[in-house]
Design a protein around this motif. Structure first.
Motif, mmCIF file in Angstrom:
data_model
loop_
_atom_site.group_PDB
_atom_site.id
_atom_site.type_symbol
_atom_site.label_atom_id
_atom_site.label_comp_id
_atom_site.label_asym_id
_atom_site.label_seq_id
_atom_site.Cartn_x
_atom_site.Cartn_y
_atom_site.Cartn_z
ATOM 1 N N SER A 161 0.807 -1.218 0.000
ATOM 2 C CA SER A 161 0.000 0.000 0.000
ATOM 3 C C SER A 161 0.843 1.273 0.000
ATOM 4 O O SER A 161 0.333 2.352 -0.211
ATOM 5 C CB SER A 161 -0.955 -0.002 1.183
ATOM 6 N N ASP A 162 2.167 1.162 0.272
ATOM 7 C CA ASP A 162 2.977 2.376 0.237
ATOM 8 C C ASP A 162 3.840 2.446 -1.029
ATOM 9 O O ASP A 162 4.873 3.094 -1.032
ATOM 10 C CB ASP A 162 3.875 2.422 1.478
ATOM 11 N N ARG A 163 3.424 1.748 -2.089
ATOM 12 C CA ARG A 163 4.234 1.785 -3.311
ATOM 13 C C ARG A 163 3.402 2.237 -4.506
ATOM 14 O O ARG A 163 3.121 1.454 -5.417
ATOM 15 C CB ARG A 163 4.787 0.384 -3.611
ATOM 16 N N PRO A 164 2.988 3.518 -4.504
ATOM 17 C CA PRO A 164 2.121 3.981 -5.591
ATOM 18 C C PRO A 164 2.781 3.874 -6.962
ATOM 19 O O PRO A 164 2.088 3.858 -7.974
ATOM 20 C CB PRO A 164 1.846 5.441 -5.232
ATOM 21 N N HIS A 165 4.131 3.771 -6.999
ATOM 22 C CA HIS A 165 4.774 3.688 -8.318
ATOM 23 C C HIS A 165 4.385 2.412 -9.048
ATOM 24 O O HIS A 165 4.420 2.368 -10.269
ATOM 25 C CB HIS A 165 6.280 3.833 -8.189
ATOM 26 N N TYR A 166 3.986 1.369 -8.303
ATOM 27 C CA TYR A 166 3.511 0.152 -8.979
ATOM 28 C C TYR A 166 2.313 0.478 -9.866
ATOM 29 O O TYR A 166 2.237 0.095 -11.010
ATOM 30 C CB TYR A 166 3.089 -0.895 -7.937
ATOM 31 N N VAL A 167 1.362 1.218 -9.263
ATOM 32 C CA VAL A 167 0.156 1.551 -10.023
ATOM 33 C C VAL A 167 0.530 2.369 -11.247
ATOM 34 O O VAL A 167 0.000 2.161 -12.334
ATOM 35 C CB VAL A 167 -0.829 2.350 -9.149
ATOM 36 N N ARG A 168 1.474 3.299 -11.067
ATOM 37 C CA ARG A 168 1.821 4.182 -12.185
ATOM 38 C C ARG A 168 2.436 3.397 -13.328
ATOM 39 O O ARG A 168 2.143 3.642 -14.499
ATOM 40 C CB ARG A 168 2.764 5.286 -11.703
ATOM 41 N N VAL A 169 3.307 2.451 -12.982
ATOM 42 C CA VAL A 169 3.942 1.652 -14.038
ATOM 43 C C VAL A 169 2.892 0.813 -14.770
ATOM 44 O O VAL A 169 2.830 0.801 -16.005
ATOM 45 C CB VAL A 169 5.032 0.754 -13.418
ATOM 46 N N TYR A 170 2.009 0.155 -14.022
ATOM 47 C CA TYR A 170 1.020 -0.722 -14.670
ATOM 48 C C TYR A 170 -0.023 0.091 -15.426
ATOM 49 O O TYR A 170 -0.534 -0.337 -16.452
ATOM 50 C CB TYR A 170 0.357 -1.621 -13.627
ATOM 51 N N MET A 171 -0.306 1.289 -14.892
ATOM 52 C CA MET A 171 -1.278 2.143 -15.567
ATOM 53 C C MET A 171 -0.737 2.561 -16.930
ATOM 54 O O MET A 171 -1.473 2.601 -17.919
ATOM 55 C CB MET A 171 -1.491 3.377 -14.693
ATOM 56 N N ASN A 172 0.564 2.845 -16.967
ATOM 57 C CA ASN A 172 1.179 3.209 -18.235
ATOM 58 C C ASN A 172 1.046 2.054 -19.235
ATOM 59 O O ASN A 172 0.696 2.251 -20.398
ATOM 60 C CB ASN A 172 2.652 3.575 -17.999
ATOM 61 N N ASN A 173 1.290 0.822 -18.747
ATOM 62 C CA ASN A 173 1.138 -0.348 -19.626
ATOM 63 C C ASN A 173 -0.284 -0.440 -20.163
ATOM 64 O O ASN A 173 -0.504 -0.675 -21.355
ATOM 65 C CB ASN A 173 1.449 -1.636 -18.861
ATOM 66 N N LEU A 174 -1.255 -0.264 -19.235
ATOM 67 C CA LEU A 174 -2.664 -0.372 -19.651
ATOM 68 C C LEU A 174 -2.979 0.654 -20.725
ATOM 69 O O LEU A 174 -3.661 0.362 -21.712
ATOM 70 C CB LEU A 174 -3.587 -0.129 -18.453
ATOM 71 N N ARG A 175 -2.469 1.875 -20.516
ATOM 72 C CA ARG A 175 -2.746 2.927 -21.493
ATOM 73 C C ARG A 175 -2.125 2.600 -22.837
ATOM 74 O O ARG A 175 -2.734 2.826 -23.874
ATOM 75 C CB ARG A 175 -2.180 4.261 -20.994
ATOM 76 N N GLN A 176 -0.911 2.101 -22.810
ATOM 77 C CA GLN A 176 -0.260 1.760 -24.076
ATOM 78 C C GLN A 176 -1.087 0.711 -24.817
ATOM 79 O O GLN A 176 -1.165 0.717 -26.039
ATOM 80 C CB GLN A 176 1.156 1.217 -23.839
ATOM 81 N N LYS A 177 -1.724 -0.197 -24.055
ATOM 82 C CA LYS A 177 -2.453 -1.274 -24.707
ATOM 83 C C LYS A 177 -3.873 -0.870 -25.091
ATOM 84 O O LYS A 177 -4.413 -1.383 -26.068
ATOM 85 C CB LYS A 177 -2.505 -2.497 -23.787
ATOM 86 N N LEU A 178 -4.492 0.036 -24.311
ATOM 87 C CA LEU A 178 -5.922 0.249 -24.503
ATOM 88 C C LEU A 178 -6.294 1.623 -25.064
ATOM 89 O O LEU A 178 -7.345 1.761 -25.678
ATOM 90 C CB LEU A 178 -6.670 0.049 -23.174
ATOM 91 N N GLU A 179 -5.440 2.638 -24.808
ATOM 92 C CA GLU A 179 -5.836 3.975 -25.255
ATOM 93 C C GLU A 179 -5.424 4.196 -26.711
ATOM 94 O O GLU A 179 -4.377 3.725 -27.153
ATOM 95 C CB GLU A 179 -5.162 5.032 -24.371
ATOM 96 N N ARG A 180 -6.258 4.968 -27.416
ATOM 97 C CA ARG A 180 -5.930 5.277 -28.802
ATOM 98 C C ARG A 180 -4.670 6.157 -28.859
ATOM 99 O O ARG A 180 -3.777 5.932 -29.636
ATOM 100 C CB ARG A 180 -7.112 6.011 -29.450
ATOM 101 N N ASP A 181 -4.630 7.190 -27.985
ATOM 102 C CA ASP A 181 -3.435 8.033 -27.884
ATOM 103 C C ASP A 181 -2.979 7.997 -26.425
ATOM 104 O O ASP A 181 -3.481 8.745 -25.591
ATOM 105 C CB ASP A 181 -3.784 9.478 -28.297
ATOM 106 N N PRO A 182 -2.033 7.103 -26.114
ATOM 107 C CA PRO A 182 -1.671 6.922 -24.698
ATOM 108 C C PRO A 182 -1.176 8.208 -24.045
ATOM 109 O O PRO A 182 -1.261 8.354 -22.824
ATOM 110 C CB PRO A 182 -0.539 5.899 -24.743
ATOM 111 N N ALA A 183 -0.656 9.150 -24.837
ATOM 112 C CA ALA A 183 -0.160 10.391 -24.245
ATOM 113 C C ALA A 183 -1.314 11.296 -23.814
ATOM 114 O O ALA A 183 -1.148 12.154 -22.963
ATOM 115 C CB ALA A 183 0.727 11.132 -25.240
ATOM 116 N N ARG A 184 -2.485 11.111 -24.444
ATOM 117 C CA ARG A 184 -3.647 11.917 -24.048
ATOM 118 C C ARG A 184 -4.820 10.980 -23.807
ATOM 119 O O ARG A 184 -5.748 10.900 -24.602
ATOM 120 C CB ARG A 184 -3.987 12.936 -25.131
ATOM 121 N N PRO A 185 -4.775 10.270 -22.672
ATOM 122 C CA PRO A 185 -5.784 9.231 -22.428
ATOM 123 C C PRO A 185 -7.187 9.825 -22.296
ATOM 124 O O PRO A 185 -7.368 10.883 -21.698
ATOM 125 C CB PRO A 185 -5.322 8.598 -21.114
#
Lengths: 525, 258
Positions: B191-215
């Protein structure tokens, strides 16, 4: 003296001299030691001299052998001091009488001329012994004095380089402590925040008394058995400074030299503290003056740039109040203008508050590992209203590493740059935000294809507070944005600059050093 | 259809006034409260379907009120807060608030959020069983079969990425804090490692968002957490697109809410 004249070369002298060289030790001499320490060696030396004399007597005359005892006296005096020398002289004469003067093994003297020899030997022994001992003491004291002077000079130079109480503490702990074979601490009876954490057995009441009465006090701790010595520091700031020494070497009363050294050290520390105190005061005064000047400029700029939108908002609101005759289109336009002015006011207030906070206690960062893309996303969202219809390009590499930064402040940096781009470009301009990794640093940029910097404006001058490309232009906004941005970027260890963009426009570039991001455990497959 | 009942808790009269005007124009019934005490009374007597709550109240903080409310009501709570109080926002979300708006906020934004939360709440209460297929943008997620597709093309997600996505989907557009996400995906030790969420969120965006830079859907709430925007339960079209047969039509419980 007939004995001395007939003295011949003695081969044992060479070996004796080399032993002397090894054992010679001025460093830890009798200075400050007990006078009785050398008695046993004196006894042994006389015994050895007697044995040697017994051997030599087979070759040499009795009158020559007495010189051997005199020589022993000189050596013992040089090595162990006056008292040992005197004892050696007495023992030498007694031994000479007992073992060598006929009748042997008796204190009787058959030939009365030996009484004269005894007396003379004793007197010569005592005098040369005392002279040798004094020579030795002077040499030792000169060496100690030189050592002290060197140590004091080194401490003085270290203290003169110290610019904070903490650094004085460090000099105290590292340079002075070995000299007294003790640990040294600074303590202030009237400045609780400047005290170092004390070791066990430190008596605050004693330190307090010493600080208040400016009198030195040796003290033993009851609980830990350690010895302390509390020395007052002379300091005009009335801090009641006390130099606290802790060490078993302080158990015995300090020698005269040590005492003087301790006093000299205390005086040096006191002077260093005084100097630091006044330097701090001068710096504070300087800061205050700068702060006043800054506040003055700020007030002048703020009163203009805040009053302008306020006047507009108030005027337009009053227009709406009396809007019976106003066509609907105008009413909507006026309301829209109020909203725009309020947004502009809001941005200025945020910048002002941020800048005030930073000026107040420096940039206080709450850094975390962030994805820079998310910061860009938030900044774009918060600048969305002012950017309006301008086309926005975002160029972010897919594999950007996490960056350690204070996201809220960094979002302000990017939002300010975007607001800036919106403020100084026409509505159909394009704005590009990008980030990439280049040579171990994160390279961020915000650029537009607007009219660019006005001719004759130095890009660097934009970052001074209240600077604006065009003086007193119709575009409002205290020129705080970029100054704020730069302080924030610099607080992150980065640099920020502005360049003209080809063919038109401005490019603001930020470089932030990258560090190794924390581990993210790979997922078990 | 009865008018949705909104409880508006805010101590500043002018702010209350314009929020009330805006919401009433949307056809909602607005009840005002100027303090935490009035809010408690109002909540009990009016049974609101949504609460708009200012965190800084003169008689105690709004968090306590949210906690009390959560004891007996699942009505969405929309928190209003000042920019400087990130921690307060996070704390409010963690005790049960659904969303937040930073002052000063725009009226259209407020109205949009209120409507979105009302719609979500009515969906959840009307249909207890959540639909198994969820769509946002071009992405379709089948929660039952763990299949994810974007523009009809299957996308491979790692187990943690899928769990993260599910946690956001379960939020139905609510803001979910880093801590909540870490707890539900990685467990209490993280629960004290928010960077995990940030890394995985970036992966999700790369896979699911049309323009990952502007989700557009996996939206960042900086320093607070994330939100899944534009979510709606989808028809069972994923599988037909995937040409896996027509058995997916049995998902009769799927509701469309256009």
């Amino acid at each position: 003296m007939p004995h001395l004249k007939s003295m011949r070369f003695m081969p044992w002298l060479a070996s004796r001299a080399s032993w002397l060289g090894r054992a010679w030790d001025f460093e830890r001499g009798v200075v400050g030691g007990t006078p009785w320490r050398g008695l046993l060696p004196a006894l042994l030396a006389c015994g050895a001299a007697t044995l040697l004399a017994a051997l030599l007597l087979r070759v040499f005359d009795l009158s020559n052998v007495v010189i051997l005892f005199l020589f022993t006296v000189v050596l013992v005096s040089l090595r162990w001091g006056r008292m040992a020398g005197a004892v050696a002289a007495l023992l030498g004469v007694v031994s000479f009488d007992f073992f060598f003067v006929p009748p042997i093994f008796s204190f009787h003297v058959s030939d009365t001329q030996y009484l004269f020899t005894f007396t003379l030997t004793l007197v010569v022994g005592l005098v040369t012994g005392q002279l040798a001992a004094r020579l030795r003491e002077e040499a030792a004291s000169a060496a100690a004095g030189e050592q002290r002077a060197t140590a004091l000079a080194s401490i003085a130079s270290q203290l003169s380089a110290a610019s904070s109480v903490e650094e004085v503490q460090a000099v105290c702990a590292q340079a002075m402590a070995p000299m007294f074979d003790a640990q040294g601490y600074l303590w202030f009876s009237r400045h609780a925040d400047m005290r170092t954490p004390m070791v066990e057995g430190f008596d605050e009441a004693v330190a307090h008394w010493v600080g208040e009465h400016a009198r030195s006090a040796p003290c033993a701790s009851v609980s830990s058995g350690a010895w302390y010595r509390y020395v007052p520091l002379i300091s005009p700031m009335g801090a009641g400074g006390v130099l606290v020494w802790r060490g078993d070497a302080l158990a015995s009363s300090l020698g005269h030299e040590q005492q003087r050294l301790l006093e000299a050290c205390s005086a040096l520390i006191g002077q260093a503290l005084v100097r630091i105190h006044f330097a701090d005061m001068a710096r504070e005064a300087q800061v205050r003056v700068e702060g006043e000047r800054f506040r003055h400029t700020l007030l002048a700029a703020v009163s203009h740039d805040l009053k302008t939108p306020l006047t507009a908002i108030r005027g337009m609101a009053e227009t709406l109040e009396l809007a019976d005759a106003l066509p609907v289109g105008d009413r909507v336009a006026v309301a829209g203008a109020i909203r725009h002015q309020a947004d502009a006011l809001h941005r200025q207030v945020i910048n002002l508050l941020d800048l005030a906070r930073i000026q107040g206690h420096g940039v206080c960062l709450y850094p975390e590992w962030h994805a820079i893309g998310e910061v860009v996303e938030s900044a774009l969202a918060s600048a969305a209203a002012s950017l309006g219809e301008r086309c926005i390009h975002v160029t972010l590499d897919a594999d950007l590493p996490l960056v350690q930064l204070d996201a809220a402040l960094f979002e302000r940096v990017l939002a300010n740059l975007l607001d800036n781009a919106a403020k100084y470009t026409p509505c159909d301009a394009c704005v590009e935000v990008g980030a990439r990794v280049h040579e171990g640093a994160l390279h961020l940029y915000v650029e537009d294809d607007g009219p660019g910097l006005p001719a004759g404006v130095d890009a660097e001058s934009l970052f001074a507070p209240f600077a604006r490309g065009v003086q007193e232009s119709a575009i409002s906004g205290v020129g705080l944005g970029l100054a704020l941005c730069r302080s924030i970027v610099e607080a992150h260890g980065g640099v920020m600059d502005a360049q003209a963009r080809e063919p038109t426009g401005v490019r603001f570039a930020i470089h932030v050093p990258l560090h190794r991001p924390p581990m993210v455990e790979p997922e078990p497959q | 259809m009865t008018r949705p009942r909104i409880l508006l808790v805010e101590d500043e009269a002018d702010i209350r006034r314009f929020i009330r005007l805006a919401l009433e124009r949307e056809g909602m019934a607005v009840f005002e409260a100027a303090s935490a005490l009035e809010a408690r009374i109002g909540a009990a007597s009016r049974q609101p379907q949504l609460v708009v709550l200012d965190l800084g109240l003169p008689d105690g903080d709004g968090k306590g009120f949210i906690q009390d409310l959560r004891g007996w009501s699942s009505a969405p709570v929309l928190v209003l807060s000042a920019r400087e109080h990130e921690q307060e926002k996070v704390a409010a979300l963690e005790v049960g608030a659904d969303d937040y708006l930073t002052k000063p906020f725009g009226v259209p934004e407020l109205v949009a959020r209120v409507r979105a939360h009302l719609r979500r709440a009515s969906l959840v209460s009307a249909d207890g069983a959540a639909p198994s297929i969820v769509r946002f943008g071009a992405v379709a997620v089948d929660l039952a079969t763990y299949e994810v597709s974007r523009d009809g093309v299957p996308v491979h997600l790692t187990p943690n990425e899928f769990r993260l996505l599910t946690a956001l989907i379960r939020g139905q557009g609510k803001v979910i804090t880093y801590r909540q996400l870490l707890l539900s995906v990685w467990g209490p030790g993280y629960s004290d490692r928010p960077h995990y969420v940030r890394v995985y969120m970036n992966n999700l965006r790369q896979k699911l968002e049309r323009d990952p830079a502007r989700p557009q859907h996996l939206v960042t709430e900086l320093q607070v957490g994330y939100r899944l925007a534009g979510i709606h339960p989808g028809e069972a079209t994923v599988r037909s697109v995937l040409e896996r047969g027509l058995e997916a039509c049995h998902h009769a419980s799927v509701v469309d809410v256009a």
